[in-house]
Design a protein around this motif. Structure first.
Motif, PDB file in Angstrom:
ATOM      1  N   LEU A  42       0.822  -1.204   0.000  1.00  0.00           N
ATOM      2  CA  LEU A  42       0.000   0.000   0.000  1.00  0.00           C
ATOM      3  C   LEU A  42       0.863   1.263   0.000  1.00  0.00           C
ATOM      4  N   ASP A  43       0.572   2.164  -0.913  1.00  0.00           N
ATOM      5  CA  ASP A  43       1.220   3.481  -0.966  1.00  0.00           C
ATOM      6  C   ASP A  43       0.156   4.535  -0.704  1.00  0.00           C
ATOM      7  N   LEU A  44       0.238   5.187   0.458  1.00  0.00           N
ATOM      8  CA  LEU A  44      -0.782   6.164   0.829  1.00  0.00           C
ATOM      9  C   LEU A  44      -0.535   7.542   0.224  1.00  0.00           C
ATOM     10  N   GLY A  45       0.643   7.765  -0.364  1.00  0.00           N
ATOM     11  CA  GLY A  45       0.933   9.082  -0.923  1.00  0.00           C
ATOM     12  C   GLY A  45      -0.122   9.561  -1.908  1.00  0.00           C
ATOM     13  N   PRO A  46      -0.454   8.768  -2.942  1.00  0.00           N
ATOM     14  CA  PRO A  46      -1.484   9.201  -3.893  1.00  0.00           C
ATOM     15  C   PRO A  46      -2.868   9.326  -3.260  1.00  0.00           C
ATOM     16  N   VAL A  47      -3.122   8.513  -2.229  1.00  0.00           N
ATOM     17  CA  VAL A  47      -4.421   8.586  -1.548  1.00  0.00           C
ATOM     18  C   VAL A  47      -4.538   9.918  -0.813  1.00  0.00           C
ATOM     19  N   ALA A  83     -12.463  13.402   0.521  1.00  0.00           N
ATOM     20  CA  ALA A  83     -13.074  13.563   1.843  1.00  0.00           C
ATOM     21  C   ALA A  83     -12.100  14.236   2.796  1.00  0.00           C
ATOM     22  N   PRO A  84     -12.585  15.037   3.745  1.00  0.00           N
ATOM     23  CA  PRO A  84     -11.694  15.586   4.774  1.00  0.00           C
ATOM     24  C   PRO A  84     -10.972  14.456   5.496  1.00  0.00           C
ATOM     25  N   THR A  85      -9.651  14.536   5.550  1.00  0.00           N
ATOM     26  CA  THR A  85      -8.826  13.453   6.087  1.00  0.00           C
ATOM     27  C   THR A  85      -7.833  14.003   7.094  1.00  0.00           C
ATOM     28  N   LEU A  86      -7.723  13.326   8.237  1.00  0.00           N
ATOM     29  CA  LEU A  86      -6.729  13.671   9.252  1.00  0.00           C
ATOM     30  C   LEU A  86      -5.871  12.451   9.538  1.00  0.00           C
ATOM     31  N   ALA A  87      -4.554  12.606   9.403  1.00  0.00           N
ATOM     32  CA  ALA A  87      -3.608  11.557   9.768  1.00  0.00           C
ATOM     33  C   ALA A  87      -2.906  11.965  11.062  1.00  0.00           C
ATOM     34  N   VAL A  88      -3.020  11.123  12.081  1.00  0.00           N
ATOM     35  CA  VAL A  88      -2.362  11.359  13.365  1.00  0.00           C
ATOM     36  C   VAL A  88      -1.173  10.404  13.444  1.00  0.00           C
ATOM     37  N   LEU A  89       0.029  10.950  13.543  1.00  0.00           N
ATOM     38  CA  LEU A  89       1.253  10.154  13.470  1.00  0.00           C
ATOM     39  C   LEU A  89       1.906  10.023  14.841  1.00  0.00           C
ATOM     40  N   SER A  90       2.494   8.868  15.094  1.00  0.00           N
ATOM     41  CA  SER A  90       3.201   8.633  16.351  1.00  0.00           C
ATOM     42  C   SER A  90       4.559   9.329  16.344  1.00  0.00           C
ATOM     43  N   THR A  91       5.146   9.480  17.525  1.00  0.00           N
ATOM     44  CA  THR A  91       6.411  10.204  17.648  1.00  0.00           C
ATOM     45  C   THR A  91       7.476   9.431  18.421  1.00  0.00           C
ATOM     46  N   ARG A  92       7.150   8.277  18.948  1.00  0.00           N
ATOM     47  CA  ARG A  92       8.161   7.488  19.667  1.00  0.00           C
ATOM     48  C   ARG A  92       7.909   5.999  19.469  1.00  0.00           C
ATOM     49  N   ASP A  93       8.882   5.192  19.890  1.00  0.00           N
ATOM     50  CA  ASP A  93       8.837   3.750  19.661  1.00  0.00           C
ATOM     51  C   ASP A  93       8.041   3.023  20.740  1.00  0.00           C
ATOM     52  N   HIS A 133      11.871   5.956   9.392  1.00  0.00           N
ATOM     53  CA  HIS A 133      10.558   5.724   8.780  1.00  0.00           C
ATOM     54  C   HIS A 133       9.561   6.796   9.200  1.00  0.00           C
ATOM     55  N   ARG A 134       9.640   7.280  10.435  1.00  0.00           N
ATOM     56  CA  ARG A 134       8.755   8.372  10.845  1.00  0.00           C
ATOM     57  C   ARG A 134       9.037   9.638  10.032  1.00  0.00           C
ATOM     58  N   ARG A 135      10.313   9.859   9.695  1.00  0.00           N
ATOM     59  CA  ARG A 135      10.626  11.004   8.833  1.00  0.00           C
ATOM     60  C   ARG A 135       9.958  10.841   7.467  1.00  0.00           C
ATOM     61  N   TYR A 136      10.003   9.638   6.944  1.00  0.00           N
ATOM     62  CA  TYR A 136       9.373   9.360   5.645  1.00  0.00           C
ATOM     63  C   TYR A 136       7.863   9.569   5.714  1.00  0.00           C
ATOM     64  N   LEU A 137       7.227   9.058   6.764  1.00  0.00           N
ATOM     65  CA  LEU A 137       5.772   9.180   6.902  1.00  0.00           C
ATOM     66  C   LEU A 137       5.361  10.637   7.067  1.00  0.00           C
ATOM     67  N   LEU A 138       6.158  11.398   7.807  1.00  0.00           N
ATOM     68  CA  LEU A 138       5.865  12.822   7.988  1.00  0.00           C
ATOM     69  C   LEU A 138       5.960  13.559   6.654  1.00  0.00           C
ATOM     70  N   ALA A 139       7.015  13.274   5.893  1.00  0.00           N
ATOM     71  CA  ALA A 139       7.173  13.923   4.596  1.00  0.00           C
ATOM     72  C   ALA A 139       6.050  13.531   3.645  1.00  0.00           C
ATOM     73  N   GLN A 140       5.622  12.272   3.706  1.00  0.00           N
ATOM     74  CA  GLN A 140       4.529  11.808   2.845  1.00  0.00           C
ATOM     75  C   GLN A 140       3.226  12.525   3.196  1.00  0.00           C
ATOM     76  N   ALA A 141       2.933  12.653   4.489  1.00  0.00           N
ATOM     77  CA  ALA A 141       1.716  13.348   4.914  1.00  0.00           C
ATOM     78  C   ALA A 141       1.782  14.833   4.552  1.00  0.00           C
ATOM     79  N   ALA A 142       2.958  15.453   4.722  1.00  0.00           N
ATOM     80  CA  ALA A 142       3.106  16.873   4.398  1.00  0.00           C
ATOM     81  C   ALA A 142       2.907  17.112   2.906  1.00  0.00           C
ATOM     82  N   ALA A 143       3.433  16.204   2.085  1.00  0.00           N
ATOM     83  CA  ALA A 143       3.243  16.341   0.643  1.00  0.00           C
ATOM     84  C   ALA A 143       1.778  16.186   0.271  1.00  0.00           C
ATOM     85  N   GLY A 144       1.095  15.266   0.929  1.00  0.00           N
ATOM     86  CA  GLY A 144      -0.333  15.088   0.681  1.00  0.00           C
ATOM     87  C   GLY A 144      -1.134  16.319   1.047  1.00  0.00           C
ATOM     88  N   ALA A 145      -0.798  16.909   2.193  1.00  0.00           N
ATOM     89  CA  ALA A 145      -1.517  18.108   2.635  1.00  0.00           C
ATOM     90  C   ALA A 145      -1.233  19.297   1.724  1.00  0.00           C
TER      91      ALA A 145
END
Length: 304
Positions: free
Chosen positions: A219-224, A230-240, A254-266
């Motif tokens: 699954l690649d969520l970037g294009p999604v 629909a209004p979408t909110l992604a809540v991301l974790s910050t620690r292990d 990986h958290r850096r990657y997920l943050l960048a992916q969400a920021a690009a989506g927004a």
């Protein structure tokens, strides 16, 4: 009045728990290996603002078994909305449930909003680990895959009757360590026990786990994120989590990657929002249910 029932989804039955009330409907989806009971604390925190409906995803809890695909699971959710006569429900989910919530928003522009609580696929490729040397990234991913393979091999196993009391005691200890409601935690554990022909096994099965691993890995969520209507909110974790700490560098990357992916989506999509939840691990629904309930309720009220 809380009401438990089975919904006929056509291919299989889906177990549902309706917390009742006349507030706007909200479907709450659990993680891989969880079930509707594991979301009880969060569901209760959401009740003042929503009619909360939780369900067991296929292959989990008291729902039926069937081949896993995103289409099949989304069809199960659609069947629940029809049979419970839910008008334009919002959808929120944790982990696997968060991925499904995001995909629901992609297909249902009429929904008031969807919320993903750390609903992100696991790392599988070096390019998903920015800042790590590619050779080291590949080595760490191979080491992580070995851990996942070992866990996968033990799923769906038969549990001897004499082992059950010890397993329950260990679950009670885990609940205390996490600061979780012990009664809710044990209900969630017991709900994934399947009893048949005098034997007890754990759900999901190894076969279901294998199907889900492939779906999440692909699954690649970037294009999604970039294209969901629909209004979408992604809540991301910050620690292990404790079990992630031996892979601290991998998960930080990986958290850096997920943050960048969400920021690009927004940036690409004005209906997409994201935030990093301070001092939250992947177990955020256990750690901070009241805060998450507030975030979800505020977003579904103001996220439009």
């Amino acid at each position: 009045m809380i009401n438990d029932r089975l919904v006929d989804a056509g291919e299989l039955p889906i177990a549902v728990r309706d917390f009742g009330g006349d507030q706007p409907p909200l479907l709450l989806l659990h993680d891989f290996g969880g079930n509707l009971a594991t979301l009880t604390t969060l569901a209760r925190a959401l009740r003042p603002r929503h009619r909360v409906i939780t369900l067991d995803l296929r292959g989990h809890g008291r729902s039926g078994d069937g081949p896993w695909s995103w289409d099949a699971a989304l069809g199960d959710i659609a069947a629940v909305t029809v049979q419970l006569e839910l008008n334009r429900p919002a959808v929120a989910g944790h982990s696997l449930g968060g991925m499904l919530a995001t995909l629901w928003g992609q297909r249902h522009p009429e929904t008031p909003g969807v919320v993903s609580l750390d609903g992100t696929p696991p790392p599988t490729r070096p390019e998903q680990l920015p800042g790590l040397d590619p050779e080291r990234a590949a080595a760490e991913l191979a080491r992580l895959t070995e851990v996942f393979d070992t866990t996968h091999a033990g799923m769906g196993r038969t549990i001897p009757a004499e082992e059950l009391p010890d397993l329950v005691e260990r679950q009670q200890m885990a609940a205390r360590d996490m600061g979780a409601n012990e009664k809710v935690w044990i209900e969630g554990f017991r709900r994934n026990l399947a009893h048949k022909d005098g034997e007890t096994t754990m759900r999901p099965s190894a076969a279901t786990a294998g199907e889900l691993r492939k779906l999440m890995n692909d699954l690649d969520l970037g294009p999604v994120y970039a294209g969901t209507p629909a209004p979408t909110l992604a809540v991301l974790s910050t620690r292990d989590l404790p079990e992630q700490e031996p892979f601290a560098d991998l998960y930080a990357a990986h958290r850096r990657y997920l943050l960048a992916q969400a920021a690009a989506g927004a940036q690409a999509n004005p209906r997409m929002r994201y935030l990093q939840l301070e001092d939250a691990s992947h177990a955020m629904v256990v750690e901070q249910p009241e805060l998450l309930a507030s975030l979800i309720g505020d977003f579904l009220t103001d996220g439009r």
